[in-house]
Design a protein around this motif. Structure first.
Motif, PDB file in Angstrom:
ATOM      1  N   ASP A 156       0.877  -1.160   0.000  1.00  8.93           N
ATOM      2  CA  ASP A 156       0.000   0.000   0.000  1.00  8.93           C
ATOM      3  C   ASP A 156       0.922   1.220   0.000  1.00  8.93           C
ATOM      4  OD1 ASP A 156      -1.465   2.280   1.022  1.00  8.93           O
ATOM      5  OD2 ASP A 156      -3.028   0.907   1.695  1.00  8.93           O
ATOM      6  N   THR A 157       1.029   1.903  -1.133  1.00  2.00           N
ATOM      7  CA  THR A 157       2.020   2.967  -1.276  1.00  2.00           C
ATOM      8  C   THR A 157       1.734   4.154  -0.364  1.00  2.00           C
ATOM      9  OG1 THR A 157       0.811   3.951  -3.127  1.00  2.00           O
ATOM     10  CG2 THR A 157       2.477   2.292  -3.656  1.00  2.00           C
ATOM     11  N   GLY A 158       0.464   4.462  -0.146  1.00  4.00           N
ATOM     12  CA  GLY A 158       0.120   5.585   0.712  1.00  4.00           C
ATOM     13  C   GLY A 158       0.608   5.380   2.127  1.00  4.00           C
ATOM     14  N   ARG A 159       0.492   4.158   2.636  1.00  5.00           N
ATOM     15  CA  ARG A 159       0.943   3.875   4.004  1.00  5.00           C
ATOM     16  C   ARG A 159       2.457   3.960   4.116  1.00  5.00           C
ATOM     17  NH1 ARG A 159      -3.029  -0.801   6.592  1.00  5.00           N
ATOM     18  NH2 ARG A 159      -4.978   0.345   6.235  1.00  5.00           N
ATOM     19  N   VAL A 160       3.159   3.545   3.063  1.00  2.00           N
ATOM     20  CA  VAL A 160       4.622   3.653   3.085  1.00  2.00           C
ATOM     21  C   VAL A 160       5.046   5.118   3.075  1.00  2.00           C
ATOM     22  CG1 VAL A 160       6.692   3.315   1.678  1.00  2.00           C
ATOM     23  CG2 VAL A 160       5.154   1.401   2.090  1.00  2.00           C
ATOM     24  N   LEU A 161       4.466   5.908   2.192  1.00  2.00           N
ATOM     25  CA  LEU A 161       4.849   7.315   2.083  1.00  2.00           C
ATOM     26  C   LEU A 161       4.486   8.119   3.325  1.00  2.00           C
ATOM     27  CD1 LEU A 161       3.867   7.905  -1.649  1.00  2.00           C
ATOM     28  CD2 LEU A 161       6.181   8.031  -0.693  1.00  2.00           C
ATOM     29  N   ALA A 162       3.547   7.621   4.115  1.00  2.00           N
ATOM     30  CA  ALA A 162       3.118   8.344   5.315  1.00  2.00           C
ATOM     31  C   ALA A 162       4.063   8.144   6.494  1.00  2.00           C
ATOM     32  CB  ALA A 162       1.711   7.900   5.709  1.00  2.00           C
ATOM     33  N   VAL A 163       4.990   7.190   6.372  1.00  2.00           N
ATOM     34  CA  VAL A 163       5.907   6.907   7.475  1.00  2.00           C
ATOM     35  C   VAL A 163       7.019   7.959   7.506  1.00  2.00           C
ATOM     36  CG1 VAL A 163       7.535   5.246   8.438  1.00  2.00           C
ATOM     37  CG2 VAL A 163       5.439   4.445   7.348  1.00  2.00           C
ATOM     38  N   PRO A 164       7.232   8.641   8.645  1.00  2.00           N
ATOM     39  CA  PRO A 164       8.338   9.596   8.734  1.00  2.00           C
ATOM     40  C   PRO A 164       9.666   8.871   8.918  1.00  2.00           C
ATOM     41  CG  PRO A 164       7.142   9.516  10.808  1.00  2.00           C
ATOM     42  CD  PRO A 164       6.382   8.631   9.840  1.00  2.00           C
ATOM     43  N   PRO A 165      10.773   9.508   8.516  1.00  2.00           N
ATOM     44  CA  PRO A 165      10.845  10.804   7.845  1.00  2.00           C
ATOM     45  C   PRO A 165      10.450  10.699   6.382  1.00  2.00           C
ATOM     46  CG  PRO A 165      13.031   9.863   8.039  1.00  2.00           C
ATOM     47  CD  PRO A 165      12.110   8.943   8.789  1.00  2.00           C
ATOM     48  N   SER A 166      10.074  11.830   5.813  1.00  2.00           N
ATOM     49  CA  SER A 166       9.611  11.838   4.429  1.00  2.00           C
ATOM     50  C   SER A 166      10.751  11.590   3.452  1.00  2.00           C
ATOM     51  CB  SER A 166       8.954  13.183   4.105  1.00  2.00           C
ATOM     52  OG  SER A 166       7.823  13.400   4.917  1.00  2.00           O
ATOM     53  N   ALA A 167      10.409  10.967   2.352  1.00  2.00           N
ATOM     54  CA  ALA A 167      11.384  10.753   1.287  1.00  2.00           C
ATOM     55  C   ALA A 167      11.699  12.065   0.579  1.00  2.00           C
ATOM     56  CB  ALA A 167      10.827   9.745   0.281  1.00  2.00           C
TER      57      ALA A 167
END
Length: 309
Positions: A156-167
């Protein structure tokens, strides 16, 4: 017609990097595709590509698709998302040492993968990227029980991108976009062969893109139809044994994406012999024509296939 449309969008003055227009103001152009799009975080996903893993999910949304050789002559895909991100992507598989060098040019991207050779783990953890495997983000991964394991894990890409710190947001990695260069020659189709498997690219004038096939079959996704690319780069590189091997003892190949060499670029129904150069892992790759000018890609998704020279 395309040039006029780009001018109407304020893209005609772009210096080719997608970063600034002629006045020095920041432009809304993706550095990965040359299309309208503001900077956004980079997510790289290792995607399985054996026949039982097809059709993949989410691959049609990738800005850049890298194809690299893995054990036993097979290939695996590293899909880079930024302009558009699918809800799900996969099947997700394991990372390789070559990925660390390749991804260094993206700053500190998120990397979604499943599994890594144990001796490679310390190098991956030390690399300037955000490792997002199932062990770290379990809520982001799920299995499709209608498919056989291990070809059934999705992220689930949204859940990965929501993890800090941001890419990191998409940087300039050396791609340039613009009108079709002089020279080249007409190409209707091109096949790129690996020890196990082959990729085909057929020019579609109606769709104005290269349609992708894998092992002679039309390549499709579960969520977006036929796969295609505006530009295809066949980049000839050194592929050597790495220090690592899989559980069965097969040595993992290492694809050297830093260095220089030749490449063949497909765009707009034509093929171009070019040269590539990447001075260090922190730098992007420059592609130049025989005249020494930067090779302009067609605006849209880019496929890069690392073929052994």
């Amino acid at each position: 017609m395309a040039s006029a449309a780009l001018l109407s969008l304020g893209l005609g003055a772009c210096d080719g990097s997608g970063n600034q227009d002629s006045s020095g103001r920041a432009s809304s152009v993706s550095t990965f595709t040359g299309l309208p799009g503001r900077p956004a975080p980079v997510l790289a996903v290792k995607i399985d590509n054996v026949p039982s893993a097809r059709p993949q999910t989410g691959l049609g949304k990738a800005d850049i698709v890298y194809v690299e050789q893995v054990e036993a002559g097979q290939t695996r895909i590293l899909a880079v998302f930024s302009s558009h991100t699918p809800a799900k992507a996969g099947p997700v598989r394991s990372a390789r040492e070559s990925d660390l060098e390749l991804l260094r040019q993206f700053g500190e991207p998120d990397l979604a993968y499943s599994g890594v050779q144990s001796k490679l783990q310390p190098l991956l953890e030390a690399a300037p990227l955000h490792a997002r495997p199932p062990e770290k983000v379990p809520s982001a991964y799920s299995r499709d029980n209608s498919r056989p394991a291990p070809h059934n894990l999705y992220v689930d890409t949204g859940r990965v991108l929501a993890v800090p710190p941001s890419a990191s947001d998409a940087p300039d990695i050396g791609f340039r976009f613009g009108d079709m260069p002089k020279g080249g020659h007409p190409v209707a189709e091109r096949t790129v062969r690996f020890p196990v498997g082959r990729y085909g690219f057929t020019w579609s004038q109606d769709e104005h893109r290269w349609l992708v096939s894998m092992d002679g079959q039309a390549a499709r996704t579960t969520d977006g139809g036929r796969l295609g690319a505006a530009t295809v780069v066949v980049q000839y590189v050194k592929v050597r044994p790495s220090r690592f091997h899989d559980r069965w003892g097969a040595v993992s190949p290492y694809t050297e994406s830093v260095g220089s060499g030749t490449a063949f670029v497909l765009r707009d129904g034509k093929g171009y012999d070019v040269r590539w150069k990447r001075g260090s892992a922190q730098e992007g790759t420059e592609f130049t024509t025989a005249s020494g000018d930067r090779m302009a890609f067609a605006r849209g998704p880019v496929w890069v296939l690392f073929a052994a020279r």
